[in-house]
Scaffold this motif. Structure first.
Motif, PDB file in Angstrom:
ATOM      1  N   LEU A  45       0.872  -1.178   0.000  1.00  0.00           N
ATOM      2  CA  LEU A  45       0.000   0.000   0.000  1.00  0.00           C
ATOM      3  C   LEU A  45       0.904   1.221   0.000  1.00  0.00           C
ATOM      4  O   LEU A  45       1.645   1.452   0.957  1.00  0.00           O
ATOM      5  N   ARG A  46       0.857   2.004  -1.072  1.00  0.00           N
ATOM      6  CA  ARG A  46       1.749   3.151  -1.214  1.00  0.00           C
ATOM      7  C   ARG A  46       1.149   4.401  -0.599  1.00  0.00           C
ATOM      8  O   ARG A  46      -0.054   4.464  -0.337  1.00  0.00           O
ATOM      9  N   GLN A  47       1.994   5.407  -0.408  1.00  0.00           N
ATOM     10  CA  GLN A  47       1.528   6.639   0.233  1.00  0.00           C
ATOM     11  C   GLN A  47       0.469   7.344  -0.591  1.00  0.00           C
ATOM     12  O   GLN A  47      -0.509   7.871  -0.056  1.00  0.00           O
ATOM     13  N   ARG A  84     -15.815   3.231 -12.564  1.00  0.00           N
ATOM     14  CA  ARG A  84     -16.484   3.187 -11.277  1.00  0.00           C
ATOM     15  C   ARG A  84     -15.685   2.323 -10.308  1.00  0.00           C
ATOM     16  O   ARG A  84     -15.024   1.361 -10.705  1.00  0.00           O
ATOM     17  N   ALA A  85     -15.764   2.679  -9.028  1.00  0.00           N
ATOM     18  CA  ALA A  85     -14.940   2.004  -8.024  1.00  0.00           C
ATOM     19  C   ALA A  85     -15.190   0.500  -8.027  1.00  0.00           C
ATOM     20  O   ALA A  85     -14.245  -0.299  -7.974  1.00  0.00           O
ATOM     21  N   ARG A 110      -9.378   4.441   0.913  1.00  0.00           N
ATOM     22  CA  ARG A 110     -10.066   3.210   1.289  1.00  0.00           C
ATOM     23  C   ARG A 110     -10.079   2.220   0.120  1.00  0.00           C
ATOM     24  O   ARG A 110      -9.913   1.007   0.315  1.00  0.00           O
ATOM     25  N   LEU A 111     -10.292   2.740  -1.098  1.00  0.00           N
ATOM     26  CA  LEU A 111     -10.275   1.875  -2.276  1.00  0.00           C
ATOM     27  C   LEU A 111      -8.884   1.279  -2.481  1.00  0.00           C
ATOM     28  O   LEU A 111      -8.749   0.090  -2.823  1.00  0.00           O
ATOM     29  N   ASP A 112      -7.846   2.087  -2.276  1.00  0.00           N
ATOM     30  CA  ASP A 112      -6.472   1.577  -2.375  1.00  0.00           C
ATOM     31  C   ASP A 112      -6.269   0.397  -1.421  1.00  0.00           C
ATOM     32  O   ASP A 112      -5.680  -0.624  -1.785  1.00  0.00           O
ATOM     33  N   LEU A 113      -6.746   0.558  -0.198  1.00  0.00           N
ATOM     34  CA  LEU A 113      -6.592  -0.497   0.801  1.00  0.00           C
ATOM     35  C   LEU A 113      -7.369  -1.749   0.385  1.00  0.00           C
ATOM     36  O   LEU A 113      -6.882  -2.883   0.546  1.00  0.00           O
ATOM     37  N   ASP A 132       2.890   1.682   3.589  1.00  0.00           N
ATOM     38  CA  ASP A 132       3.632   2.942   3.617  1.00  0.00           C
ATOM     39  C   ASP A 132       2.673   4.062   4.013  1.00  0.00           C
ATOM     40  O   ASP A 132       1.786   4.439   3.255  1.00  0.00           O
ATOM     41  N   GLU A 133       2.838   4.586   5.233  1.00  0.00           N
ATOM     42  CA  GLU A 133       1.943   5.596   5.801  1.00  0.00           C
ATOM     43  C   GLU A 133       0.488   5.179   5.621  1.00  0.00           C
ATOM     44  O   GLU A 133      -0.323   5.882   5.001  1.00  0.00           O
ATOM     45  N   PRO A 134       0.087   4.050   6.187  1.00  0.00           N
ATOM     46  CA  PRO A 134      -1.246   3.506   5.921  1.00  0.00           C
ATOM     47  C   PRO A 134      -2.394   4.324   6.492  1.00  0.00           C
ATOM     48  O   PRO A 134      -3.536   4.148   6.064  1.00  0.00           O
ATOM     49  N   THR A 135      -2.121   5.215   7.467  1.00  0.00           N
ATOM     50  CA  THR A 135      -3.213   5.964   8.089  1.00  0.00           C
ATOM     51  C   THR A 135      -3.528   7.271   7.369  1.00  0.00           C
ATOM     52  O   THR A 135      -4.481   7.953   7.753  1.00  0.00           O
ATOM     53  N   ASN A 136      -2.764   7.627   6.337  1.00  0.00           N
ATOM     54  CA  ASN A 136      -3.008   8.883   5.627  1.00  0.00           C
ATOM     55  C   ASN A 136      -4.452   8.959   5.137  1.00  0.00           C
ATOM     56  O   ASN A 136      -4.940   8.044   4.469  1.00  0.00           O
TER      57      ASN A 136
END
Length: 546
Positions: free
Chosen positions: A413-415, A424-425, A475-478, A492-496
């Motif tokens: 998971l990148r920054q 669409r998502a 959220r979609l990245d996650l 990588d900085e997962p809480t951003n």
């Protein structure tokens, strides 16, 4: 004309029945809040839930559509960014911040001279001037701001214009002026965004120790844990009204969880009752079709009598169903990690003496096995993101090598989110999963539906990616990362850009998952949560086996 003076112990900020609507969307609804000089209030919620809106309503820069705001005393507002068109110098900004105090001292000096000269009314003039100077604590105003400027690492050259400074530098100048003020209330919007560790420590100390009230909007869980006594929760509720939790951040976490559990239980109860009534109606309708007919030989009168009773039963069951509307809205789904595979004791990934020219200079080695935990630390520029890219196979090292199990799924998971898309998502997620299956990286029985993860609501899943907020895209990245069911999860900085409620759920999931996890973060709250995990410091890179 003199500005308003601090009211000190008499100060009060009261919101009553405040509602704000933007277009067709209600941002705030029926919000009540009382702020006193002793208040330490945090406003939390997902992106777009109205946190900054509420702060501006409290500051008086936004008039609510309904409700009232009453202020006794003075307040200062620190927005997330200072204007990029402000041509003032740093020195001018500081001078403007202390202008009232300097004017009060000048008037006190003049009144003292008048008193010494025996001018008529000089004693009353001197008394008023002294009271004003004392209310503003004017003698110490310049020193307080200078201390804050130095502690926050703000621009030291007072001749530089704000337009020449970075966003972070401009913000630190403005924040220092507010922290040095003696306003009754201080309203801060994401104050930790541009501060280093020393600045964060100073901010925490000042907010805890100041004599006036504090209201802060923040995703920084460490700041909330250290400062907040009351938390205003703007996340969705069953009646759209905000929830106010006492007991600090820990009290908020307990209250938020209990609120969601109550909401889910009531929704399930209403849904179950509606399903029961629907079953009764269906049974009555079936009897109307066939079940009411009596045996042959029964009189015509008896058949008519029984038919009427069956019809009446259908009408009654239908009325019962219509009367039982499900009034409870569907609650948001909690975030759930899918089961991630493990290979206990198996070596999944090895890095040997890897470097990347100009980006990761110190040779770094590590070994990850099933269930491993590792935190990568170091200052900006030390190469934390570079190391994670090397481990993920996205970047070739200049020296050294990376190898591991050929069957291990390693995902990062990148920054930053990928470029925006008109897709669409939900379609983007399905296409990603289909590629994983077609390439043999994921078995069909391992596929996880996007909705089941609890990261996006149904209406968000149907939106184009470019229409999603920053937090929703994160959220979609996650979700895309978890879709691959990784054996090794690199974060990588997962809480951003994530809400604090979601970060709490993520932290619990990271502790429980059987996958190997590597985290790189500056998030002080997350670092506290994973304090027991092994550390790899890129300030003194070496060999780590976990």
């Amino acid at each position: 004309m003199p500005t308003a003076l601090p009211a000190r112990s008499r100060a009060q900020l009261v919101l009553s029945g405040v509602s704000v609507t933007r277009g067709s969307r209600r941002v705030l609804f029926d919000t009540d809040l009382i702020v006193t000089p002793a208040s330490r209030i945090a406003i939390v919620g997902e992106n777009g839930r109205g946190k900054s809106t509420l702060l501006h309503v409290m500051a008086g820069t936004l008039v609510p559509d309904e409700g009232t705001v009453t202020l006794v005393g003075t307040l200062g507002l620190a927005e997330q960014e200072m204007s990029t068109e402000d041509e003032r110098t740093v020195g001018r900004v500081v001078a403007d911040a202390v202008a009232d105090s300097l004017a009060a001292l000048a008037e006190l000096d003049a009144a003292g001279l008048a008193l010494g000269a025996g001018e008529p009314g000089a004693d009353e003039r001197y008394t008023r001037a002294l009271e004003r100077a004392e209310a503003l604590e004017a003698w110490d105003a310049e020193r307080r701001i200078q201390v804050a400027l130095e502690a926050l690492g703000a621009e030291p050259d007072h001749s530089r214009r704000l337009t020449e400074l970075s966003v972070g530098q401009r913000y630190r100048v403005g924040l220092a002026c507010l922290l040095g003020s003696e306003d009754d209330f201080l309203l801060l919007d994401e104050p930790t965004n541009h501060l280093d560790r020393a600045g964060l420590d100073f901010l925490t100390e000042r907010l805890r120790g100041r004599s006036g009230g504090v209201v802060v909007v923040s995703h920084d869980r460490a700041l909330l844990s250290d400062v907040a006594r009351t938390v205003v929760d703007l996340d969705p509720t069953d009646d759209d009204r905000p929830r106010v939790h006492g007991g600090g951040y820990a009290g908020y976490r307990r209250g938020h969880r209990a609120e969601r559990e109550r909401w889910e239980q009531e929704y399930l109860r209403q849904e179950a009752e509606r399903a029961r009534l629907q079953d009764l109606l269906s049974a009555a309708q079936n009897r109307l079709v066939s079940g009411w007919r009596p045996e042959k030989g029964t009189s015509k009168h008896q058949r008519a009598t029984r038919a009427g009773g069956v019809v009446a039963n259908v009408h009654r069951r239908r009325a019962d169903l219509e009367a039982h509307a499900v009034t409870m809205p569907e609650p948001p789904r909690p975030f759930r990690f899918p089961d991630l595979p493990t290979r206990s004791g198996t070596t999944l990934l090895v890095a040997e003496e890897v470097t990347v020219a100009g980006r990761l200079d110190a040779p770094t080695s590590l070994t990850l096995r099933g269930g491993s935990r590792l935190v990568v630390t170091g200052p900006n520029g030390a190469g934390k993101s570079t190391l994670l890219s090397v481990l993920a196979g996205d970047l070739r090292p200049s020296n050294g090598r990376v190898y591991g199990s050929s069957e291990a799924r390693v995902v990062a998971l990148r920054q930053e989110s990928a470029p925006s898309s008109e897709q669409r998502a939900g379609d983007l997620y399905r296409a990603h999963v289909d590629r994983l299956v077609s390439r043999g990286r994921l078995r069909p029985d391992e596929v996880v539906g996007l909705a089941s993860l609890g990261l996006l609501r149904p209406r968000e899943i149907g939106k184009r990616v470019e229409e999603l907020s920053t937090g929703q895209r994160r959220r979609l990245d996650l979700a895309l990362v978890l879709a691959s069911r990784p054996h090794v999860l690199l974060l990588d900085e997962p809480t951003n850009h994530l809400s604090i409620a979601l970060v709490d759920e993520m932290t619990e999931a990271l502790e429980a998952t059987e996958a190997a996890v590597v985290v790189s973060t500056h998030d002080r709250g997350l670092l506290r949560d994973v304090d027991s995990w092994p550390r790899l410091s890129l300030e003194a890179a070496g060999k780590v086996t976990v």
